[in-house]
Scaffold this active site. Structure first.
Site, PDB file in Angstrom:
ATOM      1  N   SER A 201      40.274  56.825 -34.448  1.00 31.33           N
ATOM      2  CA  SER A 201      40.459  57.038 -35.873  1.00 31.33           C
ATOM      3  C   SER A 201      39.089  57.229 -36.500  1.00 31.33           C
ATOM      4  O   SER A 201      38.112  56.631 -36.064  1.00 31.33           O
ATOM      5  CB  SER A 201      41.156  55.823 -36.475  1.00 31.33           C
ATOM      6  OG  SER A 201      40.886  55.735 -37.851  1.00 31.33           O
TER       7      SER A 201
ATOM      8  N   LYS B 299      41.158  51.644 -33.403  1.00 32.23           N
ATOM      9  CA  LYS B 299      42.371  52.391 -33.072  1.00 32.23           C
ATOM     10  C   LYS B 299      42.215  53.373 -31.918  1.00 32.23           C
ATOM     11  O   LYS B 299      41.191  53.996 -31.735  1.00 32.23           O
ATOM     12  CB  LYS B 299      42.870  53.155 -34.307  1.00 32.23           C
ATOM     13  CG  LYS B 299      43.490  52.216 -35.309  1.00 32.23           C
ATOM     14  CD  LYS B 299      44.337  52.943 -36.309  1.00 32.23           C
ATOM     15  CE  LYS B 299      45.633  53.392 -35.685  1.00 32.23           C
ATOM     16  NZ  LYS B 299      46.358  54.299 -36.570  1.00 32.23           N
TER      17      LYS B 299
ATOM     18  N   HIS C 154      69.838  51.355 -28.943  1.00 35.08           N
ATOM     19  CA  HIS C 154      69.591  51.162 -30.388  1.00 35.08           C
ATOM     20  C   HIS C 154      68.200  50.569 -30.624  1.00 35.08           C
ATOM     21  O   HIS C 154      67.975  49.888 -31.623  1.00 35.08           O
ATOM     22  CB  HIS C 154      70.642  50.236 -31.018  1.00 35.08           C
ATOM     23  CG  HIS C 154      72.048  50.598 -30.678  1.00 35.08           C
ATOM     24  ND1 HIS C 154      72.827  51.407 -31.468  1.00 35.08           N
ATOM     25  CD2 HIS C 154      72.825  50.276 -29.601  1.00 35.08           C
ATOM     26  CE1 HIS C 154      74.036  51.559 -30.911  1.00 35.08           C
ATOM     27  NE2 HIS C 154      74.043  50.892 -29.780  1.00 35.08           N
TER      28      HIS C 154
ATOM     29  N   GLU D  55      52.053  62.641 -29.593  1.00 34.43           N
ATOM     30  CA  GLU D  55      52.539  63.059 -30.915  1.00 34.43           C
ATOM     31  C   GLU D  55      52.609  64.585 -30.996  1.00 34.43           C
ATOM     32  O   GLU D  55      53.540  65.155 -31.577  1.00 34.43           O
ATOM     33  CB  GLU D  55      51.641  62.495 -32.011  1.00 34.43           C
ATOM     34  CG  GLU D  55      51.772  60.982 -32.132  1.00 34.43           C
ATOM     35  CD  GLU D  55      50.622  60.339 -32.898  1.00 34.43           C
ATOM     36  OE1 GLU D  55      50.013  61.005 -33.751  1.00 34.43           O
ATOM     37  OE2 GLU D  55      50.334  59.158 -32.627  1.00 34.43           O
TER      38      GLU D  55
END
Ligand code: ARG
Length: 466
Positions: free
Chosen positions: A286, A292, A165, A299
Site C-alpha cells: 500500500s 499491508k 454460506h 483481485e
C-alpha cells in the site's frame, strides 16, 4: 475571407462531400491498426490460395513461386517491424496485397485476388489466427491445471474448514478445495477442445458471397491450411462469426471460474483466516499503510471476468440484426476477440504463478476447525447404531445446544451428558472428535478422503494429458 467563412465553406460544401473519403471516416473504417496482428495468417491463407490458382490455371508455376516469394518477404517485413504502412492501407489484406505488388510487380501480384474477396479472406484469416491462439491458450490452461493438481497431491495432509454460506460447515482437505476449482478448469479444457472443429471450417473459396467461378479446389485449400472441414454454403461462410461468439462465451465462463477461485483465495489470505499467503511476486504494497500486502493479482483475476463478459456481450449485440453475408459490422469482431485472447492468456499465466508460489499455513487451517463442525459426524455415529437419520440430526443438534449453554466444545460433554441425550452413545463416541477420521470416512468417489484425492489427481492428469 475570414477564417470563419473559410471553415463554413469547407464544412458545408467543401472537402467533406467532394467524393474522396473524409479523413475521420478513413480512420473510422480502417482496421489495420489492430488487424495487422493477423499478418502471418493472412500470408498463410494467400500462399495456399496461390496454389489453388495454379491448379486452376489462373497463374503459372513461375507466377505462383513469385507470389509465394513476395508474400514471404512481406511476412518477414512485418516480423522484423520493417513493414512500411501507407496512409491508405485499409486493413491487413489490402496492405499485404499492395506491398506484394510492389515487391513482385503488379502484373503477377495483381492476379492473387482472382476468385477471392476480402469477405472470405478475412473469415479465413480470423479462423487460422484463432486456431493458433487457441493452441497456445490450451497450453496455458494445461500449465495452470498441472500446478493445481501437483499442489493438491503434495499438500493432501492439510485439513481446513469447508464452508457453505461462508459459514464453517465440515472439515475437508485443502487439496479437495483446490481440486474443486480444478474441476471447473478441466471442463473449460474440454469445452475449448470441443470448439476446435467449429473454428476449423474453411471459408476460402466462397469469394464475396456467391462462390468463385474458377472451380478452385477447396479440398486443396483445406489440406494446405489444415482445416478440418469446408464451409458448405458460401453465403454462410462469409457471414458466420459464431466461432468468435463461442470463443468469447468460453472465455467468459473460464474467467468466471477464475474469479470464484480468486475470491476464495482473497478471503483465505486475509489475516482473519491466514490459510494461505501470496508470494511477494504476486502481491503489492500500500502507498500509505506499510503493513499491508494486497492480493492485487487475485483481485485483477476477479475483475477481468467482467471485462471479457463485456466483450462477449458487446460483440453479440454487434451481430444482432446484421443482414445476410458480409456487412462492415462484422469488422467489429476483431477488437473483442483480440482483447479476450490477450486477457485470458495473461490471466492463465498469472493464475499459474499465483498458485505455484503461494504458501499454505496448515496450522492456521487446523486452528479454524472447531468441534461443532463434527455435529454431522455425531449424527452419522448414531445412524451406524441403527437410529434413523432424522432423529440423529435432532439429537446431535441438542448436543451442540448443550455445549453452547455450558460454554464448552461438544467434545467436552461428559459421558453422562451423552447418555442423557441418547442411550445409544457409548465410550467410542469420543473417536468421532478427530478431523482426520471425519475426512477419511468420506471415502466414496468424489469425497475428500486421501484415496479419493489420489483418484481425482489421476483422473485430472488423464484429462489434461489427452
Ligand atoms: N477489414 C474487413 C474486416 O475486418 C475486411 C473485409 C472487408 N470486406 C469488405 N467487403 N469491405 O471485416
Amino acid at each position: 475571407m475570414s477564417s470563419e467563412q473559410d471553415f463554413t465553406k469547407r464544412k458545408l460544401w467543401g472537402g467533406r462531400f467532394t467524393g474522396s473519403t473524409d479523413p475521420l471516416m478513413h480512420e473510422f473504417n480502417q482496421s489495420l491498426k489492430y488487424d495487422k496482428r493477423m499478418y502471418a495468417a493472412d500470408v498463410k491463407g494467400s500462399i495456399a490460395f496461390s496454389k489453388a490458382l495454379l491448379k486452376a490455371g489462373i497463374v503459372n508455376e513461375h507466377e505462383q513461386k513469385e507470389i509465394e516469394r513476395g508474400l514471404k518477404t512481406v511476412e518477414g517485413e512485418w516480423a522484423e517491424g520493417k513493414f512500411a504502412v501507407q496512409a491508405d492501407d485499409e486493413d491487413i489484406h489490402t496492405a499485404n496485397e499492395r506491398r506484394l505488388s510492389e515487391i513482385i510487380g503488379k502484373d503477377i501480384g495483381g492476379k492473387l485476388h482472382t476468385g477471392r474477396s476480402r469477405n472470405d479472406q478475412v473469415a479465413t484469416d480470423m479462423r487460422i489466427w484463432l486456431m493458433e491462439e487457441s493452441t497456445q491458450v490450451e497450453q496455458y490452461l494445461k500449465d495452470l491445471l498441472n500446478v493445481m493438481v501437483s499442489r493438491a497431491e503434495k499438500e493432501v495432509d492439510a485439513i481446513m474448514p469447508g464452508y457453505t454460506h461462508l459459514q464453517r460447515a465440515q472439515p475437508v482437505r485443502w487439496s479437495h478445495l483446490l481440486l474443486s476449482h480444478a474441476q471447473s478448469f478441466l471442463s473449460d479444457l474440454d469445452r475449448l477442445r470441443q470448439l476446435q472443429p467449429r473454428i476449423s471450417v474453411l471459408p476460402l473459396g466462397s469469394a464475396a458471397l456467391a462462390g468463385n467461378p474458377y472451380s478452385l479446389d477447396r479440398e486443396l485449400l483445406r489440406k494446405e491450411l489444415g482445416f478440418k472441414s469446408i464451409g458448405e454454403n458460401s453465403m454462410h461462410a462469409v457471414a458466420d462469426r459464431d466461432f468468435i461468439v463461442e470463443w468469447l462465451q468460453w472465455a467468459s465462463l473460464l474467467q468466471i471460474h477464475m474469479s470464484r477461485m480468486a475470491e476464495d483465495l482473497i478471503i483465505y489470505s486475509s489475516a482473519e483466516f491466514g490459510f494461505v499467503q501470496l508470494s511477494d511476486a504476486y502481491s503489492t504494497g500500500s502507498s500509505i499503510m506499510p503493513q499491508k500486502k494486497n492480493p492485487d493479482s487475485l483481485e485483477l483475476l476477479r475483475g477481468k471476468a467482467g471485462r471479457t463478459f463485456g466483450q462477449m456481450a458487446g460483440f453479440m449485440m454487434s451481430l444482432k440484426g446484421v443482414p445476410s453475408t458480409y456487412n462492415k459490422d462484422l469488422q467489429e469482431d476483431k477488437e473483442p476477440l483480440f482483447d479476450a485472447v490477450d486477457t485470458i492468456s495473461a490471466a492463465l499465466r498469472i493464475a499459474e504463478g499465483v498458485i505455484a508460489t503461494l504458501t499454505i499455513n496448515p496450522a492456521k487451517m487446523a486452528q479454524a476447525l472447531t468441534m461443532d463442525m463434527l455435529a454431522t459426524d455425531i449424527a452419522d455415529y448414531l445412524v451406524r447404531k441403527g437410529v434413523p437419520f432424522r432423529e440423529t440430526h435432532h439429537i446431535s443438534g441438542r448436543s451442540v445446544a448443550l455445549a453452547e449453554q455450558n460454554k464448552i466444545q461438544i467434545s467436552d460433554l461428559t459421558m453422562e451428558q451423552w447418555k442423557d441425550l441418547s442411550p445409544h452413545f457409548t465410550d467410542d463416541v469420543m473417536d468421532v472428535f478427530d478431523f482426520e477420521n471425519s475426512v477419511e470416512k468420506r471415502n466414496a468417489i468424489g469425497g475428500p478422503a486421501r484415496g479419493m484425492i489420489k483418484r481425482q489427481v489421476d483422473v485430472a492428469r488423464e484429462r489434461i494429458g489427452k
